[in-house]
Design a protein around this motif. Sequence first.
Motif, short mmCIF file in Angstrom:
data_model
loop_
_atom_site.label_atom_id
_atom_site.label_comp_id
_atom_site.label_asym_id
_atom_site.label_seq_id
_atom_site.Cartn_x
_atom_site.Cartn_y
_atom_site.Cartn_z
N UNK A 338 -21.43 -3.08 -7.57
CA UNK A 338 -22.74 -2.55 -7.96
C UNK A 338 -23.14 -1.38 -7.09
N UNK A 339 -22.91 -1.48 -5.79
CA UNK A 339 -23.25 -0.39 -4.87
C UNK A 339 -22.45 0.86 -5.20
N UNK A 340 -21.17 0.69 -5.49
CA UNK A 340 -20.32 1.83 -5.85
C UNK A 340 -20.82 2.50 -7.13
N UNK A 341 -21.16 1.69 -8.14
CA UNK A 341 -21.62 2.24 -9.41
C UNK A 341 -22.91 3.03 -9.22
N UNK A 342 -23.86 2.46 -8.49
CA UNK A 342 -25.15 3.11 -8.30
C UNK A 342 -24.98 4.43 -7.55
N UNK A 343 -24.29 4.40 -6.42
CA UNK A 343 -24.11 5.62 -5.64
C UNK A 343 -23.35 6.68 -6.43
N UNK A 344 -22.30 6.26 -7.12
CA UNK A 344 -21.50 7.20 -7.90
C UNK A 344 -22.34 7.86 -8.98
N UNK A 345 -23.14 7.10 -9.70
CA UNK A 345 -23.95 7.66 -10.78
C UNK A 345 -25.05 8.56 -10.24
#
Length: 434
Positions: A338-345
């Motif tokens: 979830x952290x990766x998805x949020x930061x990436x987006x």
Amino acid sequence: MKIRPSLRLYFFISVVLLGSVMAIGFSLLSVNYFINGLDKGIIGVMIDIAKTTDVKEGQPVDVIGFNVASRWQDTPEIIQQQFVSPPTEANQLQKLKEQSSIFSIPENIYFVVLVNTPTGEQRFVSKVMLEKNRMAHPGAKDPKNRLYWAIFTALIAIAVFTFALVMIMQKIAKPIESLKNWAKSLNQEKIKKSPPDFSYNELNVLAALIQSSLTSAHQGLEREQRFLSYASHELRTPISVIRSNVELLQRLSEKSPLSDKQQLTLERIQRAGLTMSDLTDTLLWLSRNDDQDVALTPINLYAKINLLCDELRYLLNDKSVTVDIQGAEYSLQVDVTACHIVLSNLIRNAYQHTQYGQVQITQQGSRVTIINRNDNTDSATPRQAAPANQVALGYGLGLQLSEKIIKRHGWFYEIADVKGQYQVTVDFAFTQKH
């Protein structure tokens, strides 16, 4: 704040007012019929007395409280004072009453009627009903007491009617409250069970419609989630193949250099593969069950930000944009995916929507703030700041998906768009109270 009307209160007040108006209307109608009946009765007695009583001029006769005279001058003086002129129409009752208000009982009443006898003679029959005479009569009751008793009886009747109405409303409202509570408590488990009996056929039909509608909506949501899950799983394989082959081509290009156009095409394929991979991971994560346990894993937030910035730097090609990253090493327990998805987006959206200027990424502990400044934006025209947890339209699907993930984890989230500076702040350690 607008006060919404209550259906129960509206129904209650409407019925009480309708019942009160009907009670008052029928009471007035009954009083009118009663008075007209008395008038007809008294005029009938006066006509009979006039026809059966022998009267001479100047010698009026009193018969059971009625005065009979052959001339108007022979009638009682009080009658002549009350009536300006003698009656001219035969058998038409003339009546005068003295009362302080329409709600009080008349103090004094005066009656007079002109009767033609069978022999053609005229008779003036009159009667005077004075309050002092009525009160002096043995057994007579005070009119005020009778009025008070009438008002008291009317209030008792209205109270009984209101009580009966309340009992009826409770009997009707209780099943409706049960229907509301049942519909409010519906979930994935209860929606599969048959609805309870709500006493009335109409409510049972409504409950069945509610269950049918929610079941259809739930089935549609399940189909959508299954489609997202299946599609995401199926897309991961071809995307992995594309990225693997791109990496293979890049290694082969080291031995046999590609032309500029070939290298550009290869970079485009690589960027598209990375974008599809991130979007697929996001959709797959959103299709998970909310009740599923999430494993927390330690992550170096500052290193993660730098890694993502390097991976997404291709979005700034051919742009006059600088990137400023400020922060320090910080480790926290978090849902890594979830952290990766949020930061990436969030970083992707900042890169994509900055054409000229700077992207500033500030990391302080678990809080990350991303600001993109477009130098070509007219800073003299400020735009209103967007409230927290509100989707900013026009900033890509990735940002909206990120907001759903943030909301599901309860992380702190705030966005603002003022004077050409679009700012996003997210705190991965802050949990909102629901």
